[in-house]
Design an enzyme around this catalytic site. Structure first.
Site, PDB file in Angstrom:
ATOM      1  N   ASP A   1       0.873  -1.163   0.000  1.00 27.57           N
ATOM      2  CA  ASP A   1       0.000   0.000   0.000  1.00 27.57           C
ATOM      3  C   ASP A   1       0.920   1.226   0.000  1.00 27.57           C
ATOM      4  O   ASP A   1       2.123   1.119   0.240  1.00 27.57           O
ATOM      5  CB  ASP A   1      -0.966  -0.008   1.197  1.00 27.57           C
ATOM      6  CG  ASP A   1      -2.180   0.896   0.921  1.00 27.57           C
ATOM      7  OD1 ASP A   1      -2.080   1.783   0.039  1.00 27.57           O
ATOM      8  OD2 ASP A   1      -3.231   0.736   1.575  1.00 27.57           O
TER       9      ASP A   1
HETATM   10  C1  BGC Z   1      -4.935   3.339  -0.180  1.00 23.11           C
HETATM   11  C2  BGC Z   1      -4.998   2.397  -1.343  1.00 23.11           C
HETATM   12  C3  BGC Z   1      -4.798   3.167  -2.619  1.00 23.11           C
HETATM   13  C4  BGC Z   1      -3.452   3.860  -2.550  1.00 23.11           C
HETATM   14  C5  BGC Z   1      -3.085   4.627  -3.808  1.00 23.11           C
HETATM   15  C6  BGC Z   1      -3.675   4.207  -0.201  1.00 23.11           C
HETATM   16  O1  BGC Z   1      -3.777   5.238   0.724  1.00 23.11           O
HETATM   17  O2  BGC Z   1      -5.004   2.620   1.021  1.00 23.11           O
HETATM   18  O3  BGC Z   1      -6.220   1.723  -1.358  1.00 23.11           O
HETATM   19  O4  BGC Z   1      -4.887   2.320  -3.730  1.00 23.11           O
HETATM   20  O5  BGC Z   1      -3.480   4.778  -1.469  1.00 23.11           O
HETATM   21  O6  BGC Z   1      -3.792   5.780  -3.937  1.00 23.11           O
END
Ligand code: BGC
Length: 661
Positions: free
Chosen positions: A220
């Site tokens: 993530d």
């Molecule tokens: C989120 C993800 C997301 C990623 C990219 C993170 O803060 O938890 O679900 O895909 O950001 O934007």
């Protein structure tokens, strides 16, 4: 990349981190870079240059798709979103999210399908297949046990193995087997004390060895704390770019934490993904733009749940109606955070306009009534206008529709909901309007369960749309007028209050979230512990009436059965029924939930039409995760098969004796 082309160690290390925010490295043209984008209910604006954006739609949130229980609709949404990606040169959409709704306060529940892993796994597999069959990869997220947003980077999810496998990784297991997602994203939170991104037990042990996942694992965004530990755990790509990466990796090699074998494992998976993407690019074919809007519309309709309809108030029969509430002109069509999709205003029609287009002769009074601008949390920010015009019109008209709900700043990534009630001003407003009119329909736009106890008995009808995407108002108008028959069913329980939920409302230990309720999550808790609810899992009304008959259970072979029955639409309106099958292990040798969803099907029946529904039950329908054998296991004994309208309303029941192999 050509098979025999060699990469230097420097190039390999570079591949293990993103080049910026959402692109992989191309290594000076040696491999083709992969473009990523959030998801999952539309391309996140801002990732594609505004001037270059083409056909960006906002589809219903995954929680709405969950409420549809409709495999075909969700497959189509997968195809539609893939088409948007094709038009905008995106290779992988970061979604779907398949975390389990453990508590209705989780700020990201609108991004997830259900409180039930089987339902989430079945539906997410359709999304993934629909998208990937059009040549766009998906990224299942967030692995694993990311069920709250509060302190999500540091708060460890403490889960026992059985619960982990039955509840929190089951949907991942199903999607991996059924739909082979291009990639998976690890979660932010530590799992049993170790950051998910660096957790060898989690990634190498559970995900790769037990669930047999061979694709790429992304982190993530910002979830990696030490890149060498992450590579050791079998994480492939750190996201986004980090200046620490190279240093940490080199240091890890020096200290013997990782060596080239680990690095090559990840590099090979990334190269394979790159090849796959390149091949897929050649066969991509987008749906046309109108089809995509129609898919967004059908999905919004299909996921809309009619919760209450006293004396058949809906569909609208009145000729003179009042519509109240700012959300009817600027609806909550999406939640906030990385899943927020910003679309051009012109794509959203007002509810009044939509009803008027269906029934031009209906006389409609509209009043904005309140303003939610600057509303960032539940206790403040709603400005209810003083002028009584709207209210007095409501009392005059034959039917009043009041639209309320949460905004994208109340239900969003990185924070939890502070309550599961609506904003106190809105609750008061509902009660005020209800006091004066006997024909009030309340429409709720929100991302997860709402405690409606303060007002539900005072109103005559309730429609729950969820964050239903750009077609929300057209779908709602179709449902309210009867052009479309509601067919959504709750994919999460609506409890009476937060205190009744499996984990109550307290945070308890701020550093560790102990999943003490075990497998008793969602309806498994309410049913087993006899806790009354506002609306049970699987619940939803229709304008049609369905009659079930000819129930039959046949043993095919050991631990395999065929269950069949007929369903007939005995009303004069076409509609859809969601047939649900639950199993209860009567002679439990280990503590188990009193019932678990094992099969379901949504069937469309014309007025007067009858169809036979057949379910094939196999060992999965009776199994639990046995920690002594470290595998799925069926205990010999009596089981009850229950065909039901929802988890609390049974239609047919039959006891069977399942033998051991
Ligand atoms: C989120 C993800 C997301 C990623 C990219 C993170 O803060 O938890 O679900 O895909 O950001 O934007």
């Amino acid at each position: 990349m050509k098979k025999n082309q060699k990469l230097t160690i420097k190039e390999k290390l570079k591949l293990l981190v993103l080049n910026g925010q959402f692109t992989t490295y191309d290594l000076d043209g040696k491999i083709s870079p992969i473009e990523l984008s959030d998801g999952p209910n539309g391309i996140r604006k801002g990732l594609v240059e505004e001037s270059e954006q083409v056909n960006i739609h906002c589809y219903p949130a995954l929680s709405v798709l969950g409420n549809s229980w409709d495999r075909e609709v969700i497959y189509n949404v997968g195809e539609a979103i893939a088409s948007d990606c094709i038009d905008n040169n995106i290779d992988i959409i970061l979604g779907p999210g398949i975390n389990i709704k453990r508590t209705p306060v989780c700020g990201r529940n609108f991004e997830y399908f259900s409180e039930d892993a089987y339902l989430a796994g079945e539906l997410a597999s359709e999304y993934v297949s629909g998208c990937q069959n059009r040549g766009i990869g998906t990224c299942l997220k967030h692995f694993a046990a990311n069920n709250r947003e509060y302190d999500r980077l540091f708060r460890t999810s403490e889960v026992d193995l059985r619960t982990f496998r039955e509840i929190y990784t089951k949907a991942f297991e199903m999607v991996i087997q059924k739909a082979d997602p291009y990639s998976i994203m690890c979660s932010y939170n530590p799992v049993n004390g170790i950051n998910a991104s660096e957790n060898e037990w989690l990634l190498r042990g559970i995900l790769r060895r037990e669930l047999q996942y061979e694709g790429v694992v992304f982190s993530d965004w910002g979830a990696v704390h030490n890149h060498a530990l992450a590579v050791k755990a079998s994480l492939d790509i750190r996201c986004p770019y980090s200046t620490n990466s190279e240093l940490e990796l080199k240091d890890g090699i020096k200290k013997g934490i990782i060596n080239e074998v680990y690095i090559d494992e990840s590099v090979n998976r990334i190269l394979e993904l790159s090849d796959k993407v390149e091949k897929a690019r050649k066969k991509r074919s987008p749906l046309d733009d109108t089809d995509r809007y129609n898919i967004a519309l059908r999905a919004a309709e299909s996921g809309c749940v009619l919760l209450k309809n006293e004396n058949g108030l809906l569909p609208i029969k009145a000729k003179k109606i009042t519509v109240l509430g700012e959300l009817s002109e600027s609806p909550s069509y999406a939640g906030g955070g990385s899943a927020e999709v910003v679309i051009e205003k012109k794509r959203i029609k007002s509810l009044v306009q939509c009803i008027q287009e269906i029934n031009p002769e209906t006389e409609i009074y509209y009043e904005k009534l309140y303003s939610r601008e600057n509303c960032t949390h539940r206790t403040a920010g709603v400005r209810v206008f003083n002028e009584p015009k709207g209210l007095s019109l409501a009392y005059d008209s034959e039917l009043t529709i009041l639209i309320v709900g949460d905004t994208f700043s109340e239900e969003t990534e990185s924070m939890d909901r502070t309550s599961i009630k609506l904003n106190a001003h809105l609750e008061k407003l509902i009660c005020n309007v209800a006091q004066k009119t006997k024909k009030l329909v309340v429409v709720v736009e929100a991302g997860s369960a709402i405690d409606m106890t303060a007002w539900i008995d005072k109103v005559q009808a309730v429609v729950y749309t969820g964050f239903a995407g750009e077609a929300i108002n057209e779908a709602l108008a179709n449902i309210l007028t009867g052009k479309t028959n509601p067919s959504g069913r709750l994919s999460e329980t609506f409890p009476r209050c937060l205190e009744d939920t499996p984990i109550g409302g307290k945070l308890e230990n701020p550093y560790a979230d102990r999943y003490k309720e075990g497998v008793f999550v969602g309806y498994r808790h309410y049913v087993t512990n006899n806790v009354p609810v506002l609306f049970p899992f699987g619940y939803g009304l229709s304008y049609s009436t369905f009659k079930y008959s000819n129930f039959n259970v046949k043993e095919i072979k050991k631990q395999e059965y065929c269950v069949s029955f007929d369903v007939e639409n005995i009303s004069n309106i076409d509609g859809a029924e969601v047939c649900q099958l639950y199993v209860d292990n009567i002679d439990m040798k280990v503590e188990r939930p009193r019932r678990e969803l094992r099969r379901f099907d949504k069937i469309y029946l014309k007025s007067g039409e009858k169809k036979k529904v057949s379910f094939h039950l196999d060992k999965d329908c009776f199994a639990y995760f046995n920690i002594c054998y470290n595998t799925w296991h069926v205990d010999e004994g009596r089981y009850e098969i229950i065909v039901a309208k929802n988890v609390n309303t049974d239609i047919f029941m039959k006891k069977i004796y399942v033998k051991q192999f």
